[in-house]
Design a protein around this motif. Structure first.
Motif, PDB file in Angstrom:
ATOM      1  N   ILE A 157       0.828  -1.204   0.000  1.00  8.58           N
ATOM      2  CA  ILE A 157       0.000   0.000   0.000  1.00  8.58           C
ATOM      3  C   ILE A 157       0.868   1.262   0.000  1.00  8.58           C
ATOM      4  N   THR A 158       1.839   1.334   0.900  1.00  4.35           N
ATOM      5  CA  THR A 158       2.662   2.548   1.030  1.00  4.35           C
ATOM      6  C   THR A 158       3.942   2.487   0.203  1.00  4.35           C
ATOM      7  N   GLY A 159       4.378   1.276  -0.141  1.00  7.94           N
ATOM      8  CA  GLY A 159       5.643   1.125  -0.860  1.00  7.94           C
ATOM      9  C   GLY A 159       6.857   1.271   0.034  1.00  7.94           C
ATOM     10  N   GLU A 160       6.635   1.373   1.333  1.00  4.70           N
ATOM     11  CA  GLU A 160       7.736   1.578   2.269  1.00  4.70           C
ATOM     12  C   GLU A 160       8.255   0.256   2.831  1.00  4.70           C
ATOM     13  N   GLU A 161       9.545   0.291   3.156  1.00  3.51           N
ATOM     14  CA  GLU A 161      10.251  -0.880   3.681  1.00  3.51           C
ATOM     15  C   GLU A 161       9.764  -1.215   5.092  1.00  3.51           C
ATOM     16  N   GLU A 177      -9.506  -1.629  18.611  1.00  2.00           N
ATOM     17  CA  GLU A 177      -9.165  -0.635  17.591  1.00  2.00           C
ATOM     18  C   GLU A 177      -8.269  -1.248  16.514  1.00  2.00           C
ATOM     19  N   TYR A 178      -7.338  -2.098  16.967  1.00  2.00           N
ATOM     20  CA  TYR A 178      -6.448  -2.746  16.006  1.00  2.00           C
ATOM     21  C   TYR A 178      -7.241  -3.610  15.025  1.00  2.00           C
ATOM     22  N   LEU A 179      -8.175  -4.397  15.521  1.00  2.00           N
ATOM     23  CA  LEU A 179      -8.964  -5.262  14.640  1.00  2.00           C
ATOM     24  C   LEU A 179      -9.792  -4.436  13.657  1.00  2.00           C
ATOM     25  N   LYS A 180     -10.291  -3.297  14.098  1.00  2.00           N
ATOM     26  CA  LYS A 180     -11.026  -2.399  13.193  1.00  2.00           C
ATOM     27  C   LYS A 180     -10.093  -1.897  12.088  1.00  2.00           C
ATOM     28  N   LEU A 181      -8.910  -1.442  12.457  1.00  2.00           N
ATOM     29  CA  LEU A 181      -7.928  -0.976  11.476  1.00  2.00           C
ATOM     30  C   LEU A 181      -7.488  -2.108  10.549  1.00  2.00           C
ATOM     31  N   PHE A 182      -7.386  -3.307  11.105  1.00  3.93           N
ATOM     32  CA  PHE A 182      -6.979  -4.458  10.300  1.00  3.93           C
ATOM     33  C   PHE A 182      -8.020  -4.748   9.213  1.00  3.93           C
ATOM     34  N   LYS A 183      -9.295  -4.642   9.556  1.00  3.66           N
ATOM     35  CA  LYS A 183     -10.358  -4.854   8.562  1.00  3.66           C
ATOM     36  C   LYS A 183     -10.323  -3.766   7.494  1.00  3.66           C
ATOM     37  N   GLU A 184     -10.080  -2.520   7.905  1.00  4.21           N
ATOM     38  CA  GLU A 184      -9.957  -1.418   6.943  1.00  4.21           C
ATOM     39  C   GLU A 184      -8.759  -1.650   6.023  1.00  4.21           C
ATOM     40  N   TYR A 185      -7.684  -2.154   6.594  1.00  3.76           N
ATOM     41  CA  TYR A 185      -6.499  -2.485   5.814  1.00  3.76           C
ATOM     42  C   TYR A 185      -6.843  -3.564   4.782  1.00  3.76           C
ATOM     43  N   GLY A 186      -7.663  -4.534   5.171  1.00  3.23           N
ATOM     44  CA  GLY A 186      -8.099  -5.582   4.251  1.00  3.23           C
ATOM     45  C   GLY A 186      -8.854  -5.013   3.063  1.00  3.23           C
ATOM     46  N   THR A 187      -9.670  -3.994   3.294  1.00  6.35           N
ATOM     47  CA  THR A 187     -10.398  -3.333   2.198  1.00  6.35           C
ATOM     48  C   THR A 187      -9.418  -2.660   1.243  1.00  6.35           C
ATOM     49  N   LYS A 188      -8.407  -2.000   1.790  1.00  8.02           N
ATOM     50  CA  LYS A 188      -7.382  -1.351   0.953  1.00  8.02           C
ATOM     51  C   LYS A 188      -6.606  -2.393   0.155  1.00  8.02           C
ATOM     52  N   LEU A 189      -6.293  -3.513   0.805  1.00  4.82           N
ATOM     53  CA  LEU A 189      -5.594  -4.590   0.085  1.00  4.82           C
ATOM     54  C   LEU A 189      -6.467  -5.168  -1.023  1.00  4.82           C
ATOM     55  N   ASN A 190      -7.748  -5.329  -0.746  1.00  5.48           N
ATOM     56  CA  ASN A 190      -8.668  -5.850  -1.752  1.00  5.48           C
ATOM     57  C   ASN A 190      -8.673  -4.934  -2.983  1.00  5.48           C
ATOM     58  N   ASP A 191      -8.718  -3.623  -2.763  1.00  2.00           N
ATOM     59  CA  ASP A 191      -8.657  -2.662  -3.865  1.00  2.00           C
ATOM     60  C   ASP A 191      -7.328  -2.775  -4.613  1.00  2.00           C
ATOM     61  N   TYR A 192      -6.247  -2.937  -3.857  1.00  2.00           N
ATOM     62  CA  TYR A 192      -4.924  -3.109  -4.467  1.00  2.00           C
ATOM     63  C   TYR A 192      -4.907  -4.343  -5.370  1.00  2.00           C
ATOM     64  N   SER A 224       5.129   1.565   8.942  1.00  2.00           N
ATOM     65  CA  SER A 224       6.318   1.993   8.223  1.00  2.00           C
ATOM     66  C   SER A 224       6.679   3.428   8.602  1.00  2.00           C
ATOM     67  N   GLU A 225       7.803   3.881   8.106  1.00  2.00           N
ATOM     68  CA  GLU A 225       8.395   5.144   8.537  1.00  2.00           C
ATOM     69  C   GLU A 225       7.438   6.335   8.507  1.00  2.00           C
ATOM     70  N   SER A 226       6.612   6.451   7.492  1.00  2.00           N
ATOM     71  CA  SER A 226       5.723   7.616   7.409  1.00  2.00           C
ATOM     72  C   SER A 226       4.568   7.537   8.402  1.00  2.00           C
ATOM     73  N   ALA A 227       4.250   6.343   8.885  1.00  2.00           N
ATOM     74  CA  ALA A 227       3.145   6.129   9.838  1.00  2.00           C
ATOM     75  C   ALA A 227       1.893   6.880   9.387  1.00  2.00           C
ATOM     76  N   SER A 228       1.565   6.688   8.118  1.00  2.00           N
ATOM     77  CA  SER A 228       0.459   7.425   7.501  1.00  2.00           C
ATOM     78  C   SER A 228      -0.915   6.875   7.862  1.00  2.00           C
ATOM     79  N   GLY A 229      -0.961   5.675   8.447  1.00  2.00           N
ATOM     80  CA  GLY A 229      -2.245   5.055   8.750  1.00  2.00           C
ATOM     81  C   GLY A 229      -2.819   4.282   7.576  1.00  2.00           C
ATOM     82  N   GLU A 230      -2.140   4.322   6.445  1.00  2.00           N
ATOM     83  CA  GLU A 230      -2.644   3.686   5.233  1.00  2.00           C
ATOM     84  C   GLU A 230      -2.206   2.227   5.097  1.00  2.00           C
ATOM     85  N   GLY A 231      -1.031   1.904   5.563  1.00  2.00           N
ATOM     86  CA  GLY A 231      -0.466   0.585   5.314  1.00  2.00           C
ATOM     87  C   GLY A 231      -0.648  -0.403   6.446  1.00  2.00           C
ATOM     88  N   MET A 232       0.226  -1.383   6.444  1.00  2.00           N
ATOM     89  CA  MET A 232       0.188  -2.476   7.404  1.00  2.00           C
ATOM     90  C   MET A 232       0.527  -2.006   8.816  1.00  2.00           C
TER      91      MET A 232
END
Length: 172
Positions: free
Chosen positions: A8-12, A85-100, A137-145
């Motif tokens: 999602i973020t492309g970060e290491e 909260e983590y499980l909620k974010l994990f499900k949101e992350y799953g939606t982003k991965l599905n789009d990816y 990841s480094e940017s801690a953008s809330g978008e990735g894993m």
């Protein structure tokens, strides 16, 4: 060496320079160690000698302690995050991965969705049984894993969990 990046973020996130184990083809369990890193400047490297009058330069000490994986890959801790909260974010992350996957790997969407459901069950189970810290990841953008950091039964050996479906490998 292989570097693993968040799709999602492309970060290491981590590299294969650590002891790694792929668990049930769902996630990487990466074993680290507690370490202290110093970025102090040693004047002798530059040929500097302290003056008898005491006019030499002084540098602030820059010492970091923590888990080597976190320090080496500049992962950022997400504080004040509970299991719910983590499980909620994990499900949101799953939606982003599905789009990816729909955009980048449409032939793998069904396989991804099946794996993610299995992974969700596993994440619910392991986060119920153990205490974790959460890292991005480094940017801690809330978008990735949001990777998990836990400790072995000895309480001294750290390990991190990174989800295979959200990673891409890059050779360096």
């Amino acid at each position: 060496m292989k570097v693993f990046k968040d799709v999602i973020t492309g970060e290491e996130l981590f590299s294969d320079s650590y002891k790694m184990k792929l668990v049930d083809d769902l996630y990487w369990r990466v074993t680290g160690k507690l370490t202290t890193e110093s970025n102090d400047v040693d004047e002798s490297v530059y040929g500097g000698n302290a003056s008898a009058e005491g006019g030499g330069e002084t540098f602030d000490s820059n010492v970091q302690s923590g888990v080597d994986i976190v320090l080496a890959h500049r992962l950022k801790e997400v504080c004040d995050l509970g299991r719910k909260e983590y499980l909620k974010l994990f499900k949101e992350y799953g939606t982003k991965l599905n789009d990816y996957y729909k955009k980048n790997h449409p032939d793998q969407v069904a396989e991804f969705q099946e794996k993610f459901q299995t992974l969700l069950k596993e994440v619910r189970k392991i986060t119920k049984d153990e205490e974790f810290q959460y890292f991005q990841s480094e940017s801690a953008s809330g978008e990735g894993m949001f990777a998990l950091l836990g400790y072995e039964e000895d309480g001294l050996t750290p390990y991190m969990i990174f989800y295979k479906v959200g990673l891409e490998e890059e050779k360096h």
